[in-house]
Design a protein around this motif. Structure first.
Motif, PDB file in Angstrom:
ATOM      1  N   PHE A  95       0.849  -1.194   0.000  1.00 32.50           N
ATOM      2  CA  PHE A  95       0.000   0.000   0.000  1.00 32.50           C
ATOM      3  C   PHE A  95       0.883   1.242   0.000  1.00 32.50           C
ATOM      4  CE2 PHE A  95      -2.004  -3.483   2.230  1.00 32.50           C
ATOM      5  CZ  PHE A  95      -3.230  -3.587   1.590  1.00 32.50           C
ATOM      6  N   GLU A 106      -2.326   7.425   0.065  1.00 37.92           N
ATOM      7  CA  GLU A 106      -1.952   6.706   1.276  1.00 37.92           C
ATOM      8  C   GLU A 106      -3.004   5.657   1.651  1.00 37.92           C
ATOM      9  OE1 GLU A 106      -1.153   9.210   4.639  1.00 37.92           O
ATOM     10  OE2 GLU A 106      -0.956   7.477   5.970  1.00 37.92           O
ATOM     11  N   GLY A 107      -2.536   4.426   1.843  1.00 39.27           N
ATOM     12  CA  GLY A 107      -3.451   3.361   2.258  1.00 39.27           C
ATOM     13  C   GLY A 107      -4.135   2.650   1.113  1.00 39.27           C
ATOM     14  N   SER A 108      -3.897   3.096  -0.136  1.00 34.02           N
ATOM     15  CA  SER A 108      -4.475   2.395  -1.291  1.00 34.02           C
ATOM     16  C   SER A 108      -3.485   1.366  -1.820  1.00 34.02           C
ATOM     17  CB  SER A 108      -4.788   3.368  -2.427  1.00 34.02           C
ATOM     18  OG  SER A 108      -5.595   4.409  -1.968  1.00 34.02           O
ATOM     19  N   TRP A 109      -4.006   0.392  -2.531  1.00 28.51           N
ATOM     20  CA  TRP A 109      -3.159  -0.643  -3.128  1.00 28.51           C
ATOM     21  C   TRP A 109      -2.182  -0.028  -4.130  1.00 28.51           C
ATOM     22  CZ3 TRP A 109      -3.056  -5.688  -1.713  1.00 28.51           C
ATOM     23  CH2 TRP A 109      -4.155  -6.179  -0.987  1.00 28.51           C
ATOM     24  N   VAL A 165      -1.761  -5.189  -6.590  1.00 29.97           N
ATOM     25  CA  VAL A 165      -3.203  -5.449  -6.502  1.00 29.97           C
ATOM     26  C   VAL A 165      -3.489  -6.943  -6.703  1.00 29.97           C
ATOM     27  CG1 VAL A 165      -5.380  -5.128  -7.765  1.00 29.97           C
ATOM     28  CG2 VAL A 165      -3.973  -3.150  -7.197  1.00 29.97           C
ATOM     29  N   PRO A 166      -4.323  -7.546  -5.850  1.00 32.24           N
ATOM     30  CA  PRO A 166      -4.651  -8.968  -6.025  1.00 32.24           C
ATOM     31  C   PRO A 166      -5.244  -9.247  -7.407  1.00 32.24           C
ATOM     32  CG  PRO A 166      -5.477  -8.167  -3.917  1.00 32.24           C
ATOM     33  CD  PRO A 166      -4.979  -6.971  -4.674  1.00 32.24           C
ATOM     34  N   THR A 220      -0.509 -10.544   3.642  1.00 29.90           N
ATOM     35  CA  THR A 220      -0.582  -9.873   2.348  1.00 29.90           C
ATOM     36  C   THR A 220       0.556 -10.366   1.458  1.00 29.90           C
ATOM     37  OG1 THR A 220      -1.208  -7.964   3.680  1.00 29.90           O
ATOM     38  CG2 THR A 220      -1.000  -7.597   1.349  1.00 29.90           C
TER      39      THR A 220
END
Lengths: 191, 89
Positions: A94, A101-104, A109-110, A178
């Motif tokens: 992230f 901030e805090g986004s993939w 990204v999965p 993760t």
């Protein structure tokens, strides 16, 4: 009627190896998951026990006393790997700052999995692949993840044993999981 | 009022990971569900996570069955004994 006298326990170091090496070894290996390391911790425990035998007050059993020494050795080991810098640092998934901030992070990204087939979830190969992925984590992530997920210890016990807070533990578990998900995606599910 | 419930993907997946052990709080679970409404990626993460938890549990079981028989070898104990005797002499 006389008061029951408290039992005073004695140390018998010449019997330690026969009586406690298996017990201490087992205690250590489920926590550190490494044969040689567990063996070294047992050895250090016996040596430290011998050195401080004169301080033994006989209030606990010999075994409890030895385990308390081993517990301290395990905390010391955890602190050592916790302070190790630069090696096998966990990859960030992230953004850590800025407006995202805090986004993939895009390449983390999965992805959807192709062979999610349930039948494979018990295969030995998959279990080996998991071990391989865990071994690629920084040691402290691997240790906490294993204790929580493979040994299935309580959060409270792990925190007590490693002297960390629950929020500390969940950050470590989060990063480990993760990272492992990504590793299994690349090496198993979408391989 | 929903402002306090808005969380990032990092936070959402942290809650999701905690939830795999049944240890997420009620408020955390609400936040997670709200996050899912607008985030497909974290929904997928959660789907994978649920499967992985199942896999890890199976692995835990089989590992423990193996570990039960693990101990130090006879030679290792003898070596330890020698070292120990040197020290206590």
């Amino acid at each position: 009627m006389s008061e029951p006298t408290a039992v005073v326990h004695k140390l018998e170091p010449n019997k330690w190896i026969d009586n406690y090496s298996d017990y201490l070894f087992n205690y250590a290996i489920v926590r550190v998951n490494n044969h040689d390391l567990a063996k070294d911790l047992v050895q250090e425990t016996f040596f430290a026990g011998l050195k401080s035998a004169k301080n033994f007050e006989g209030k606990s059993t010999e075994r409890t006393w030895l385990i308390s020494i081993l517990k301290r050795k395990i905390i010391d080991y955890y602190r050592k790997i916790n302070s190790k810098k630069g090696q096998a640092e966990v990859r960030m998934n992230f953004y850590e700052d800025g407006e995202n901030e805090g986004s993939w992070i895009e390449e983390r990204v999965p992805q959807s999995w192709e062979n999610e087939a349930e039948k494979k979830i018990e295969s030995k190969e998959l279990h080996n692949q998991i071990d391989d992925c865990i071994d690629h984590l920084p040691e402290k992530y691997a240790m906490v993840f294993r204790m929580k997920t493979i040994q299935e210890f309580d959060t409270e016990d792990i925190c007590k044993e490693l002297d960390i807070t629950p929020s500390n533990l969940w950050v470590i578990i989060h990063r480990a999981r993760t990272q492992l998900r990504k590793c299994l995606e690349e090496n198993w599910f979408n391989n | 009022m929903f402002k306090n419930f808005k969380i990032t993907c990092d936070e959402a997946t942290t809650i999701c990971d905690k939830n795999q052990y049944g240890e997420a709080t009620f408020v955390e679970k609400v936040k997670l569900q709200l996050h899912f409404l607008s985030c497909k990626i974290c929904r997928m993460y959660t789907k994978h996570n649920t499967l992985l938890t199942k896999i890890y549990k199976k692995k835990a079981k089989s590992d423990r069955a193996q570990k039960a028989t693990l101990c130090m070898s006879h030679d290792e104990k003898e070596r330890l004994r020698k070292e120990f005797e040197k020290l206590s002499a």
